[in-house]
Design an enzyme around this catalytic site. Sequence first.
Site, short mmCIF file in Angstrom:
data_model
loop_
_atom_site.label_atom_id
_atom_site.label_comp_id
_atom_site.label_asym_id
_atom_site.label_seq_id
_atom_site.Cartn_x
_atom_site.Cartn_y
_atom_site.Cartn_z
N LEU A 77 44.12 -18.47 -53.82
CA LEU A 77 43.50 -17.51 -54.54
C LEU A 77 44.39 -16.20 -54.60
O LEU A 77 45.09 -15.78 -53.69
CB LEU A 77 42.36 -17.14 -53.98
CG LEU A 77 41.36 -18.26 -53.96
CD1 LEU A 77 39.89 -17.69 -53.04
CD2 LEU A 77 40.75 -18.42 -55.33
N ASP A 78 44.51 -15.64 -56.00
CA ASP A 78 45.29 -14.50 -56.19
C ASP A 78 44.79 -13.35 -55.22
O ASP A 78 43.71 -13.41 -54.84
CB ASP A 78 45.10 -13.99 -57.59
CG ASP A 78 46.32 -15.04 -58.55
OD1 ASP A 78 47.03 -15.66 -58.07
OD2 ASP A 78 45.99 -14.90 -59.71
#
Length: 338
Positions: A77-78
Amino acid sequence: MSPAGKLPSEAERILVRKSGAWTNPSYGSYPEKRPILEYIEKGVVNIDKPKGPTSHEVAAWVKAILGVSTAGHAGSLDPKVTGLLPTLLGKATKAVPALRLSGKEYVCLLKLHKEMPQKLVRKVCEEFTGPIYQMPPIKSAVKRVIRIRTIYYLEVLEIEGSFVLFRVGCEAGTYIRKLCHDIGLALGCGGHMQELRRTKAGPFTEETLVTLQDLKDAYVLWKEDGDESEIRRVIMPMETAVSHLPKIILRDSAVDAICSGAALAVPGITSLDANLKKGELIALFTLKGELVALAKAEMSTEELLKASTGLAATSVRIMMEIGTYPKGWTKKEYGVES
């Protein structure tokens, strides 16, 4: 496409019996009853990733909190994205690829660059279900070539002005930021992703989420007070991470053969998934529910139910240690050279 609001991993799986068998309580262990150190080293924790750190940083913190040999997350996930980050521990990390390939669900806030009629917004969003073409963003870890990804469902939850809140279930590797951009282009006004939260990852949902603080508190309670209850609650057996895969249940006598690198022979099967397809990734389990290996199916369910001999599956990743179950096979029978 999947039923509304359902990922392929959430499809109901039915086991069919091939032959009767029993399991010896003297060998192996029911996953939830493993000794605590083994339970942790063969565990998975469904971390609620906060905004800010990278996924790798979160996995490193989990490793440090628990003192495990290694920890690996199932799908990055960013830094600005929150939500599910299933993190496998110790020996369980060998199952990470199986989980990374599973479908994901997100709740996304899309910011349109101009307010558009709500009816049109909903209509355009509906058109983005099914197979779509995507070019990975410039800042991407993969080669920038057009790829096909499947959107299983896309539900508009709320529209307020130029903001659109939607829920999307998609194939692994789908870029939601790019999806927002493409929806904006289709509407003729442009748009970008404002906020994003992951709400499902394969068999994991928000119902089992725990924070890093929850994990730390549970660990301290165990180490200082000897209370295992919380650490067993926040950490789940590694079998949870592959519960979405089609499965074959093994006789006790076949388990050690698989652990030793042999292919699974048909006589070693006691029950199997009702819809096995040849060539797909499956999970091999003991009668106690322990994960033995990830494997490739060499026959379909129909073929396996008719067969009395032959190779049913070949191991891809062995998850159980040799000697957990007694040897009940011969090298000649299973094709293992001396």
